[in-house]
Motif scaffolding. Structure first.
Motif, PDB file in Angstrom:
ATOM      1  N   GLU A  13      -5.932   7.930  -3.369  1.00 20.32           N
ATOM      2  CA  GLU A  13      -6.477   7.159  -2.344  1.00 20.32           C
ATOM      3  C   GLU A  13      -7.667   6.250  -3.013  1.00 20.32           C
ATOM      4  O   GLU A  13      -7.526   5.117  -2.615  1.00 20.32           O
ATOM      5  CB  GLU A  13      -6.918   7.734  -0.972  1.00 20.32           C
ATOM      6  CG  GLU A  13      -5.803   8.208  -0.014  1.00 20.32           C
ATOM      7  CD  GLU A  13      -6.269   9.024   0.890  1.00 20.32           C
ATOM      8  OE1 GLU A  13      -7.719   9.721   0.971  1.00 20.32           O
ATOM      9  OE2 GLU A  13      -5.770   9.300   1.965  1.00 20.32           O
ATOM     10  N   ASP A  14      -8.496   7.020  -3.663  1.00 21.37           N
ATOM     11  CA  ASP A  14      -9.388   6.522  -4.324  1.00 21.37           C
ATOM     12  C   ASP A  14      -8.850   5.441  -5.422  1.00 21.37           C
ATOM     13  O   ASP A  14      -9.609   4.105  -5.807  1.00 21.37           O
ATOM     14  CB  ASP A  14      -9.995   7.248  -5.454  1.00 21.37           C
ATOM     15  CG  ASP A  14     -11.267   8.186  -4.287  1.00 21.37           C
ATOM     16  OD1 ASP A  14     -11.419   7.759  -3.214  1.00 21.37           O
ATOM     17  OD2 ASP A  14     -11.794   9.103  -4.943  1.00 21.37           O
TER      18      ASP A  14
ATOM     19  N   GLY B 204       0.839  -1.299   0.127  1.00 18.07           N
ATOM     20  CA  GLY B 204      -0.085   0.061  -0.025  1.00 18.07           C
ATOM     21  C   GLY B 204       0.901   1.251   0.050  1.00 18.07           C
ATOM     22  O   GLY B 204       0.441   2.066  -0.966  1.00 18.07           O
ATOM     23  N   PRO B 205       1.708   1.417   1.027  1.00 20.96           N
ATOM     24  CA  PRO B 205       2.530   2.681   1.111  1.00 20.96           C
ATOM     25  C   PRO B 205       3.236   3.138  -0.332  1.00 20.96           C
ATOM     26  O   PRO B 205       3.182   4.307  -0.751  1.00 20.96           O
ATOM     27  CB  PRO B 205       3.536   2.592   2.201  1.00 20.96           C
ATOM     28  CG  PRO B 205       2.882   1.647   3.112  1.00 20.96           C
ATOM     29  CD  PRO B 205       2.235   0.479   2.191  1.00 20.96           C
TER      30      PRO B 205
ATOM     31  N   GLU C  37      -9.344   1.292  -5.298  1.00 18.43           N
ATOM     32  CA  GLU C  37      -9.842   0.549  -6.518  1.00 18.43           C
ATOM     33  C   GLU C  37      -8.882  -0.553  -7.084  1.00 18.43           C
ATOM     34  O   GLU C  37      -9.308  -1.806  -7.475  1.00 18.43           O
ATOM     35  CB  GLU C  37      -9.891   1.674  -7.682  1.00 18.43           C
ATOM     36  CG  GLU C  37     -10.670   0.704  -8.966  1.00 18.43           C
ATOM     37  CD  GLU C  37     -12.072   0.279  -8.803  1.00 18.43           C
ATOM     38  OE1 GLU C  37     -12.293  -0.839  -9.660  1.00 18.43           O
ATOM     39  OE2 GLU C  37     -12.867   0.367  -8.036  1.00 18.43           O
ATOM     40  N   ALA C  38      -7.527  -0.335  -7.290  1.00 17.22           N
ATOM     41  CA  ALA C  38      -6.369  -1.291  -7.364  1.00 17.22           C
ATOM     42  C   ALA C  38      -6.727  -2.579  -6.544  1.00 17.22           C
ATOM     43  O   ALA C  38      -6.578  -3.535  -6.824  1.00 17.22           O
ATOM     44  CB  ALA C  38      -5.157  -0.744  -7.445  1.00 17.22           C
TER      45      ALA C  38
ATOM     46  N   VAL D  82      -2.292  -1.708 -12.926  1.00 17.13           N
ATOM     47  CA  VAL D  82      -3.769  -1.583 -12.753  1.00 17.13           C
ATOM     48  C   VAL D  82      -3.857   0.022 -11.981  1.00 17.13           C
ATOM     49  O   VAL D  82      -4.555   1.032 -12.545  1.00 17.13           O
ATOM     50  CB  VAL D  82      -4.257  -2.570 -11.732  1.00 17.13           C
ATOM     51  CG1 VAL D  82      -5.609  -1.812 -11.516  1.00 17.13           C
ATOM     52  CG2 VAL D  82      -4.402  -3.799 -12.463  1.00 17.13           C
ATOM     53  N   ALA D  83      -2.890   0.428 -11.139  1.00 20.59           N
ATOM     54  CA  ALA D  83      -3.286   1.487 -10.505  1.00 20.59           C
ATOM     55  C   ALA D  83      -2.752   2.758 -11.810  1.00 20.59           C
ATOM     56  O   ALA D  83      -3.230   3.784 -11.882  1.00 20.59           O
ATOM     57  CB  ALA D  83      -2.331   1.816  -9.430  1.00 20.59           C
TER      58      ALA D  83
END
Length: 185
Positions: free
Chosen positions: A49-50, A30-31, A54-55, A81-82
């Motif tokens: 963050e959104d 995450g980070p 979603e990813a 993906v992100a």
């Protein structure tokens, strides 16, 4: 659960119902993903963050069918993906401002003084990164800010290593030009 499990093993454990595995994977990936996406969105933390959320949602949906022996690593899959989500949102926002379909407008770059006042402490590098075309910004951030290898970047971006090297080189040249022209001295 062993915290030394690789990401694919954690994903498999999540698919089997182990919520702690998902938390470990989120803490692990995450980070770094958030830092990357934040740069892709020009520092818009809420938007980043959104996109990260979603990813990860897409990853959780794919968990049961994840091929641990496949070519993609969890981290590179999430990055790709992100990045695609960030680029799609940027293009959608450009279309909403009345630009014709298919036109990929460059990010607007306000004057140095306006950026410094508006951003309060945003670095010149972040502003210059925001002015790069999407693919160049993505390659430069992944390579030189996040430290991914060229093969990993190629997997994330869906292109060859040579294309990554070209995008990175062009992006670095353009960054140098932008930073030189923005120096008020």
């Amino acid at each position: 659960m062993d915290d030394t499990d690789d990401d694919a093993a954690l994903l498999a454990r999540f698919a089997a119902g182990d919520g702690r595995a998902a938390a470990t994977l989120l803490d692990r990936q995450g980070p770094r993903l958030m830092a990357f996406v934040r740069r892709m969105t020009g520092g818009d933390t809420a938007e980043a963050e959104d996109i990260v959320q979603e990813a990860f949602l897409r990853l959780w949906k794919k968990a049961g069918e994840w091929d641990a022996g496949g070519a993609a690593q969890v981290s590179t899959w999430l990055g790709r993906v992100a990045a695609n989500l960030a680029i799609d949102r940027h293009r959608r926002a450009a279309r909403l401002t009345g630009l014709p379909d298919g036109y990929d407008a460059p990010d607007p770059v306000p004057s140095v003084a306006a950026r410094m006042i508006a951003a309060e402490g945003a670095s010149a590098l972040d502003a210059a990164l925001a002015a790069l075309p999407d693919r160049q910004r993505q390659a430069v951030v992944l390579r030189h800010v996040e430290g991914y290898s060229n093969p990993d970047i190629a997997a994330m971006m869906g292109c060859g290593v040579e294309a990554v090297e070209s995008l990175t080189a062009r992006g670095k040249r353009r960054l140098a030009e932008l930073l030189r022209t923005e120096d008020p001295r």
